[in-house]
Design a protein around this motif. Structure first.
Motif, PDB file in Angstrom:
ATOM      1  N   LYS A  74       0.762  -1.186  -0.088  1.00  0.00           N
ATOM      2  CA  LYS A  74      -0.010  -0.112  -0.094  1.00  0.00           C
ATOM      3  C   LYS A  74       0.711   1.421   0.011  1.00  0.00           C
ATOM      4  O   LYS A  74       1.746   1.388   0.707  1.00  0.00           O
ATOM      5  CB  LYS A  74      -0.910   0.003   1.358  1.00  0.00           C
ATOM      6  N   GLY A  75       0.568   2.117  -1.012  1.00  0.00           N
ATOM      7  CA  GLY A  75       1.379   3.346  -1.057  1.00  0.00           C
ATOM      8  C   GLY A  75       2.688   3.192  -1.656  1.00  0.00           C
ATOM      9  O   GLY A  75       3.299   1.916  -1.810  1.00  0.00           O
ATOM     10  N   SER A  76       3.465   4.387  -1.423  1.00  0.00           N
ATOM     11  CA  SER A  76       4.896   4.414  -1.959  1.00  0.00           C
ATOM     12  C   SER A  76       5.630   4.098  -0.844  1.00  0.00           C
ATOM     13  O   SER A  76       5.469   4.827   0.201  1.00  0.00           O
ATOM     14  CB  SER A  76       5.132   5.937  -2.715  1.00  0.00           C
ATOM     15  N   GLN A  77       6.787   3.517  -1.064  1.00  0.00           N
ATOM     16  CA  GLN A  77       7.809   3.225   0.017  1.00  0.00           C
ATOM     17  C   GLN A  77       9.166   3.552  -0.738  1.00  0.00           C
ATOM     18  O   GLN A  77       9.355   3.377  -1.968  1.00  0.00           O
ATOM     19  CB  GLN A  77       7.874   1.777   0.483  1.00  0.00           C
ATOM     20  N   ARG A  78      10.086   3.652   0.106  1.00  0.00           N
ATOM     21  CA  ARG A  78      11.517   3.911  -0.517  1.00  0.00           C
ATOM     22  C   ARG A  78      12.307   2.457  -0.341  1.00  0.00           C
ATOM     23  O   ARG A  78      12.288   2.021   0.602  1.00  0.00           O
ATOM     24  CB  ARG A  78      12.484   5.025   0.386  1.00  0.00           C
ATOM     25  N   PHE A  79      12.705   2.277  -1.434  1.00  0.00           N
ATOM     26  CA  PHE A  79      13.545   0.787  -1.569  1.00  0.00           C
ATOM     27  C   PHE A  79      14.973   1.246  -1.574  1.00  0.00           C
ATOM     28  O   PHE A  79      15.335   2.132  -2.480  1.00  0.00           O
ATOM     29  CB  PHE A  79      12.936  -0.044  -2.755  1.00  0.00           C
ATOM     30  N   THR A  80      15.799   0.590  -1.048  1.00  0.00           N
ATOM     31  CA  THR A  80      17.260   0.840  -1.028  1.00  0.00           C
ATOM     32  C   THR A  80      18.044  -0.643  -1.370  1.00  0.00           C
ATOM     33  O   THR A  80      17.574  -1.474  -0.893  1.00  0.00           O
ATOM     34  CB  THR A  80      17.759   1.461   0.016  1.00  0.00           C
TER      35      THR A  80
END
Length: 170
Positions: A74-80
């Motif tokens: 759900k929603g946007s997330q920061r992937f590293t």
């Protein structure tokens, strides 16, 4: 017999901690379990090879980040994580197709050209925290869908393997 063995073990434990007695040497830690294996057409040799990476070794290749939404969260997330291209360069990829395997043996087929043209990450962190198995980790091959809406389609979604443990280069 069991009571005598228990007493002997307890006695040895107490004796080794007693002042004036030598303390046994620490048992060395086992080597880190590989987080990711890369097999197949890699390296400079003509034969297929294998490289295993601990999480520390994988992350030492260098990281990048992007923010995206996925079809599964759900929603946007920061992937590293490590750009797929950087991993393929590190193992000297000589193939044209990748077979990415998850813990449960799910397999995604990824053209090597995706590494250059689409910029997927081997994400190891989600919003700055190490990814757990229950949260699609510890490694999730993620594409920048929000930055590249042309990639937000089922054929690319199938390439996004979570709980990734092995990549076979063909």
């Amino acid at each position: 017999m069991i009571a005598r063995r228990t007493a002997l073990v307890l006695g040895l434990g107490i004796a080794s901690a007693w002042p004036g007695r030598p303390v046994p040497a620490a048992v060395p830690a086992p080597p880190a379990r590989p987080a990711l294996r890369v097999t197949g057409l890699i390296g400079g040799e003509a034969d297929a090879g294998e490289r295993a990476f601990s999480m520390d070794e994988l992350e030492a290749l260098g990281s990048a980040s992007f923010v995206t939404s996925t079809p599964w969260t759900k929603g946007s997330q920061r992937f590293t994580g490590v750009p797929l291209k950087r991993l393929l360069d590190a193992v000297e990829c000589r193939g044209t197709m990748l077979h990415a395997f998850a813990i449960n043996d799910y397999r995604g087929e990824i053209p090597v050209s995706d590494a250059e043209s689409h910029g997927p990450l081997l994400a190891t962190r989600l919003d700055g925290r190490p990814m757990r198995v229950r949260d699609f980790g510890p490694i999730w091959l993620v594409y920048p869908w929000s930055e590249r809406p042309d990639l937000d389609r089922p054929s690319v979604h199938r390439r996004s393997v979570w709980q990734l443990v092995r990549i076979e280069v063909r």
